[in-house]
Design an enzyme around this catalytic site. Structure first.
Site, short mmCIF file in Angstrom:
data_model
loop_
_atom_site.label_atom_id
_atom_site.label_comp_id
_atom_site.label_asym_id
_atom_site.label_seq_id
_atom_site.Cartn_x
_atom_site.Cartn_y
_atom_site.Cartn_z
N ASP A 93 29.14 -46.71 54.68
CA ASP A 93 28.85 -45.43 54.05
C ASP A 93 27.34 -45.28 53.96
OD1 ASP A 93 28.00 -46.85 51.85
OD2 ASP A 93 29.61 -46.20 50.54
N ASP A 267 39.41 -45.78 51.75
CA ASP A 267 38.79 -46.98 51.20
C ASP A 267 38.76 -46.82 49.70
OD1 ASP A 267 35.70 -46.80 50.03
OD2 ASP A 267 36.30 -45.06 51.23
#
Length: 376
Positions: A93, A267
């Site tokens: 990310d 996630d």
């Protein structure tokens, strides 16, 4: 294995998709749950355990790895795959979530974000270009655009400002990413709880022709029904031939219901964090091993499980470990939780292939509602 990044839908059931993402380091079966390896480690787990549970891909965090041990150092040591001994796909990310979660330590401008490190107070600049540079140094396979993620509730004016800024940053990230064979950059749909803004974001990102798309800024304080309503409006606006990733979500129930809206990837820190705090996820629902009812219970969490942590250790022993603060307790319960999440997503994939996702969802939920085994 392939030299390119590709996605294909193998089966569908309503909006739900059973798919496959292929890239040089491996194939990701979707719907997929990605264990969170924030700082290059899935907490309390060995990487070979994570793989053995059925994980095709893990997540790393650009912000945290930038601070420790540093992206340039990881690059000198062979990249994150070599450093963490995970030779399979990794998604990183962008640091955008920390724009929200570390709000007291940052400033947002058009150029990017200025962070004051929560570790040592040192000031760092994170522009869209620097975020992509760091992710490249980590050698991640799927790189996320830098975005601004707002905590809900927020004003409509603030939501629109952050969404438009995130779109401009997406263009800059796309340029910085360039052409990286076998890798992908995903855009992130923002727009808070405003469906009109979500559609504007999704349509603008789709026009950029990226390799994948994420939905961000959900599960950040809003009720589940709001999240699902946003997905109901957003997913149809995203390209059907590209993977869709719901960031930071979530509970097993969130996953079941979001798959039905067309989400392919998830996630969440929940299974690892819960394990370290004495909470087990099972097909019977959530089980709190801190409770005294387990103190003399010789039964395992689930004798039918394939996971040794779930099948071979008594509740009494797990209760003892948790109450005593032994690190093994968190290790075993994290192992159990990730095993359950991977088992759940495998179950979902099989149900989509069989065209019976709704029926299987009802069966799973009925077991949760029935609850844990009665006390001895």
């Amino acid at each position: 294995m392939t030299d390119t990044f590709t996605f294909r839908v193998l089966a569908s059931d309503g909006r739900a998709r059973r798919g496959e993402i292929s890239m040089p380091r491996g194939t990701v079966r979707t719907p997929a749950f990605m264990p969170v390896g924030t700082g290059g480690t899935v907490k309390a787990m060995y990487m070979d355990q994570v793989r053995a549970l059925g994980s095709d891909i893990i997540l790393g965090n650009t912000y945290h790895l930038m601070l420790r041990p540093g992206a340039e150092r990881v690059a000198r040591l062979g990249g994150l795959h070599e450093f963490a001994r995970w030779p399979y796909p990794i998604l990183t990310d962008s640091g955008g979530f920390q724009v929200m979660s570390l709000a007291a330590l940052r400033k947002v401008r058009e150029e990017g974000v200025t962070f004051r490190s929560h570790v040592d107070g040192v000031v760092h600049e994170m522009s869209p270009e620097r975020s992509i540079e760091i992710q490249g140094l980590l050698d991640s396979d799927i790189q996320m655009q830098l975005d601004e993620c707002l905590r809900l509730p927020a004003t409509g004016k603030e939501i629109e400002r952050a969404m438009e800024l995130s779109l401009r940053w997406a263009e800059r990230c796309k340029t910085a990413f360039g052409d990286q064979p076998g890798k992908a950059m995903f855009g992130i749909v923002q727009g808070g709880d405003d469906k009109r803004l979500r559609l504007r974001s999704a349509e603008a990102l789709a026009a950029m022709d990226l390799k994948g798309y994420a939905v961000g800024g959900l599960a950040v304080g809003e009720p589940q029904e709001v999240m699902l309503d946003i997905l109901d409006a957003t997913c149809p606006a995203l390209p059907a031939d590209k993977p869709r990733y719901l960031m930071g979500v979530g509970t097993p129930d969130d996953i079941l219901k979001s798959v039905a809206q067309g989400i392919d990837m998830f996630d969440c820190v929940m299974p690892t964090r819960a394990g370290r705090h004495g909470l087990a996820y099972t097909r019977h629902g959530k089980i709190n091993l801190k409770n005294a009812r387990h103190a003399e219970d010789s039964r395992p969490l689930d004798e039918e499980s394939d996971c040794p942590a779930t099948r071979d250790y008594s509740r009494a022993y797990l209760h003892h470990l948790v109450k005593s603060g032994e690190s093994l307790g968190g290790m075993l319960l994290t192992w159990n939780n990730l095993a359950y999440y991977q088992s759940l997503t495998a179950d979902i994939r099989a149900a989509i292939e069989a065209g019976r996702l709704a029926e299987r969802t009802a069966e799973i939920q009925e077991k949760w509602e029935r609850g844990d085994l009665p006390p001895l």
